[in-house]
Design an enzyme around this catalytic site. Structure first.
Site, PDB file in Angstrom:
ATOM      1  N   GLY A  15       0.823  -1.220   0.000  1.00 23.93           N
ATOM      2  CA  GLY A  15       0.000   0.000   0.000  1.00 23.93           C
ATOM      3  C   GLY A  15       0.856   1.268   0.000  1.00 23.93           C
ATOM      4  CG  ASP A  34      -3.915  -0.336   7.402  1.00 26.88           C
ATOM      5  OD1 ASP A  34      -3.178  -0.813   6.524  1.00 26.88           O
ATOM      6  OD2 ASP A  34      -4.247  -0.980   8.433  1.00 26.88           O
ATOM      7  NE  ARG A  83       2.999 -16.846   0.078  1.00 26.13           N
ATOM      8  CZ  ARG A  83       3.764 -17.518  -0.785  1.00 26.13           C
ATOM      9  NH1 ARG A  83       3.900 -18.815  -0.682  1.00 26.13           N
ATOM     10  NH2 ARG A  83       4.367 -16.886  -1.769  1.00 26.13           N
ATOM     11  NE  ARG A  89       0.797 -16.862  -3.611  1.00 26.05           N
ATOM     12  CZ  ARG A  89       1.812 -17.411  -4.272  1.00 26.05           C
ATOM     13  NH1 ARG A  89       1.825 -18.705  -4.503  1.00 26.05           N
ATOM     14  NH2 ARG A  89       2.798 -16.670  -4.712  1.00 26.05           N
ATOM     15  CG  ASN A  96      -6.120 -12.278   3.853  1.00 24.07           C
ATOM     16  OD1 ASN A  96      -6.042 -11.678   4.930  1.00 24.07           O
ATOM     17  ND2 ASN A  96      -5.061 -12.572   3.136  1.00 24.07           N
ATOM     18  CB  THR A 120      -5.814  -9.395  -0.531  1.00 27.91           C
ATOM     19  OG1 THR A 120      -5.780  -8.005  -0.209  1.00 27.91           O
ATOM     20  CG2 THR A 120      -5.783 -10.214   0.751  1.00 27.91           C
ATOM     21  CG  HIS A 176      -0.337 -15.191  -7.666  1.00 32.35           C
ATOM     22  ND1 HIS A 176       0.826 -14.980  -8.365  1.00 32.35           N
ATOM     23  CD2 HIS A 176      -0.115 -14.724  -6.431  1.00 32.35           C
ATOM     24  CE1 HIS A 176       1.708 -14.403  -7.578  1.00 32.35           C
ATOM     25  NE2 HIS A 176       1.162 -14.245  -6.391  1.00 32.35           N
TER      26      HIS A 176
HETATM   27  O1  TXD Z   1       0.863 -11.124  -6.751  1.00 30.48           O
HETATM   28  C1  TXD Z   1       0.204 -10.897  -5.780  1.00 30.48           C
HETATM   29  N1  TXD Z   1      -1.110 -10.812  -5.880  1.00 30.48           N
HETATM   30  C2  TXD Z   1       0.836 -10.710  -4.468  1.00 30.48           C
HETATM   31  C3  TXD Z   1      -0.017 -10.705  -3.302  1.00 30.48           C
HETATM   32  C4  TXD Z   1       2.218 -10.470  -4.315  1.00 30.48           C
HETATM   33  C5  TXD Z   1       2.741 -10.150  -3.098  1.00 30.48           C
HETATM   34  C6  TXD Z   1       1.933 -10.048  -1.892  1.00 30.48           C
HETATM   35  N2  TXD Z   1       0.580 -10.409  -2.074  1.00 30.48           N
HETATM   36  C7  TXD Z   1      -0.390 -10.208  -0.987  1.00 30.48           C
HETATM   37  O2  TXD Z   1      -0.688  -8.821  -0.872  1.00 30.48           O
HETATM   38  C8  TXD Z   1       0.025 -10.586   0.403  1.00 30.48           C
HETATM   39  O3  TXD Z   1      -0.033 -11.973   0.603  1.00 30.48           O
HETATM   40  C9  TXD Z   1      -1.002  -9.834   1.206  1.00 30.48           C
HETATM   41  O4  TXD Z   1      -2.211 -10.556   1.231  1.00 30.48           O
HETATM   42  C10 TXD Z   1      -1.225  -8.549   0.417  1.00 30.48           C
HETATM   43  C11 TXD Z   1      -0.583  -7.297   1.019  1.00 30.48           C
HETATM   44  O5  TXD Z   1       0.808  -7.477   1.187  1.00 30.48           O
HETATM   45  P1  TXD Z   1       1.662  -6.453   2.062  1.00 30.48           P
HETATM   46  O6  TXD Z   1       3.070  -6.904   2.027  1.00 30.48           O
HETATM   47  O7  TXD Z   1       1.337  -5.052   1.699  1.00 30.48           O
HETATM   48  O8  TXD Z   1       1.068  -6.758   3.517  1.00 30.48           O
HETATM   49  P2  TXD Z   1       1.080  -5.834   4.819  1.00 30.48           P
HETATM   50  O9  TXD Z   1       2.300  -4.971   4.847  1.00 30.48           O
HETATM   51  O10 TXD Z   1       0.814  -6.722   5.977  1.00 30.48           O
HETATM   52  O11 TXD Z   1      -0.171  -4.887   4.596  1.00 30.48           O
HETATM   53  C12 TXD Z   1      -1.476  -5.324   4.754  1.00 30.48           C
HETATM   54  C13 TXD Z   1      -2.209  -4.206   5.435  1.00 30.48           C
HETATM   55  C14 TXD Z   1      -1.747  -3.949   6.878  1.00 30.48           C
HETATM   56  O12 TXD Z   1      -1.312  -2.613   7.013  1.00 30.48           O
HETATM   57  C15 TXD Z   1      -2.993  -4.242   7.703  1.00 30.48           C
HETATM   58  O13 TXD Z   1      -3.125  -3.379   8.828  1.00 30.48           O
HETATM   59  C16 TXD Z   1      -4.086  -3.990   6.695  1.00 30.48           C
HETATM   60  O14 TXD Z   1      -3.598  -4.540   5.490  1.00 30.48           O
HETATM   61  N3  TXD Z   1      -5.360  -4.593   7.031  1.00 30.48           N
HETATM   62  C17 TXD Z   1      -6.528  -4.006   6.721  1.00 30.48           C
HETATM   63  N4  TXD Z   1      -6.804  -2.860   6.083  1.00 30.48           N
HETATM   64  C18 TXD Z   1      -8.105  -2.539   5.936  1.00 30.48           C
HETATM   65  N5  TXD Z   1      -9.119  -3.305   6.386  1.00 30.48           N
HETATM   66  C19 TXD Z   1      -8.878  -4.466   7.029  1.00 30.48           C
HETATM   67  N6  TXD Z   1      -9.888  -5.229   7.478  1.00 30.48           N
HETATM   68  C20 TXD Z   1      -7.528  -4.858   7.222  1.00 30.48           C
HETATM   69  N7  TXD Z   1      -6.935  -5.930   7.810  1.00 30.48           N
HETATM   70  C21 TXD Z   1      -5.605  -5.756   7.685  1.00 30.48           C
END
Ligand code: TXD
Length: 319
Positions: A15, A34, A83, A89, A96, A120, A176
């Site tokens: 993000g 967030d 992950r 996954r 999620n 996600t 994926h």
């Molecule tokens: O190719 C692809 N699609 C991917 C997917 C490649 C790499 C990573 N991929 C997935 O992206 C990974 O497995 C995660 O499911 C997502 C996000 O990865 P990121 O590295 O950005 O994860 P973070 O840093 O943990 O960020 C997730 C944020 C975190 O700040 C939480 O507080 C927030 O999500 N979060 C929420 N936001 C809003 N609403 C709700 N309910 C919520 N729950 C957690």
């Protein structure tokens, strides 16, 4: 002309990178959302303070209220749990799925006309659930995975051949995950298919297979190195390419998780296929002929997606 508005749901690693890239490319005003109070606000302010140095104009706000995403043109969803090493996954599914329910409701209420890009994991199931929870048309909800998977493939090939990444194109189909299908006969160096490059002696078939496998394992390779999270720079860059194609009506041909309605013999599921992304969202799904071996790999990949979707319907019968 008023600037476009980009809402980023999830202000974690991807993000935050999305917000910076969207700013640098002047794609529009940015709202970072967030549930963790302070993080979206802090990241938004930090990026806004980079704007004078980098010379971009954009309003960048952090929020924990869905009302702030009102009227967004693009919504990119990374909310959820990433992950961790040793975690598949699929383990992420239950947590999620609940997140997608909340996010879908927020989008339905405040940004029903947006183009939605889900990132996600597990991607192919989460984008399917998000489309259902949000109720938006399937042509306006896509998943990001193929652009990243093909970027990895392109990078590995460019390194191998010692040529520019710009001159390598790659074609990746399927879900994926470990079953993704990198298609060598549609992947090229300056238009020359990899299968021809094998004949031309540029690379041994066995070495090419190693690169294909490294591409399949690309996510895990980064997870194992980072140990405390998953890839974020390349995933963010990939989603931005999709958002840009929509906002600027570029009609780029990009591999995305798209809703199939009979194409490739599949109905009602999201699977990674090449699509055209323009101002109308997914404007076209490109259906190529698969040979026997490719079809078998594709079917295996689709079966993996199907397994995830079935698991989702068990957790959330309303889906
Ligand atoms: O190719 C692809 N699609 C991917 C997917 C490649 C790499 C990573 N991929 C997935 O992206 C990974 O497995 C995660 O499911 C997502 C996000 O990865 P990121 O590295 O950005 O994860 P973070 O840093 O943990 O960020 C997730 C944020 C975190 O700040 C939480 O507080 C927030 O999500 N979060 C929420 N936001 C809003 N609403 C709700 N309910 C919520 N729950 C957690």
């Amino acid at each position: 002309m008023a600037r476009s508005k980009i809402a980023l749901i999830g202000a974690g690693q991807i993000g935050g990178t999305l917000a910076l890239l969207a700013g640098l490319k002047e794609l529009g005003d940015i709202v970072l959302f967030d549930i963790v109070d302070g993080v979206p606000q802090g990241k938004a302010l930090d990026i806004a303070e980079a704007a004078p140095v980098e010379g971009f104009d954009a309003a960048i706000a952090g929020t924990s209220s869905y009302a702030s995403i009102e009227g967004a043109d693009v919504v990119i969803v990374t909310a959820g749990v990433p992950r961790k090493p040793g975690m598949s996954r699929d383990d992420l599914l239950g947590i999620n799925l609940k997140v997608m329910e909340q996010v879908g409701a927020g989008i339905a209420k405040y940004a029903p006309n947006a183009f939605v890009i889900c990132i996600t994991n597990p991607l192919d199931a989460m984008v399917w659930a998000l489309q259902k929870f949000s109720g938006l048309p399937a042509s306006k909800v896509v998943g990001m995975a193929g652009v990243l998977d093909s970027a990895r493939f392109r990078y590995f090939l460019a390194e191998e051949f010692k040529v520019s990444v710009e001159d390598v194109t790659a074609f990746v189909l399927g879900g994926h995950g470990d079953t993704m299908v990198p298609l060598t006969r549609y992947s090229t160096v300056a238009g020359i298919p990899l299968t021809d490059l094998v004949k031309m002696g540029w690379i041994e078939a066995a070495r090419l297979e190693e690169i294909v496998q490294r591409t399949r394992d690309g996510g895990a390779e980064i997870v194992n190195l980072l140990k405390t999270g998953s890839a974020f720079y390349a995933p963010a860059a990939s989603a931005i390419a999709m958002a840009e194609s929509y906002l600027r009506d570029k009609r780029r041909v990009l591999p995305c998780a798209a809703y199939l309605d009979g194409q490739y013999g599949i109905k009602g599921r999201y699977v990674g296929v090449p699509v055209v992304i323009g101002a109308a969202g997914v404007e076209r799904i490109i259906e190529i002929d698969l040979d026997k071996a490719e079809r078998a790999m594709f079917d295996k990949s689709v079966a993996a997606v199907e397994g995830l979707v079935e698991a989702c319907t068990k957790i959330a019968p309303a889906l």
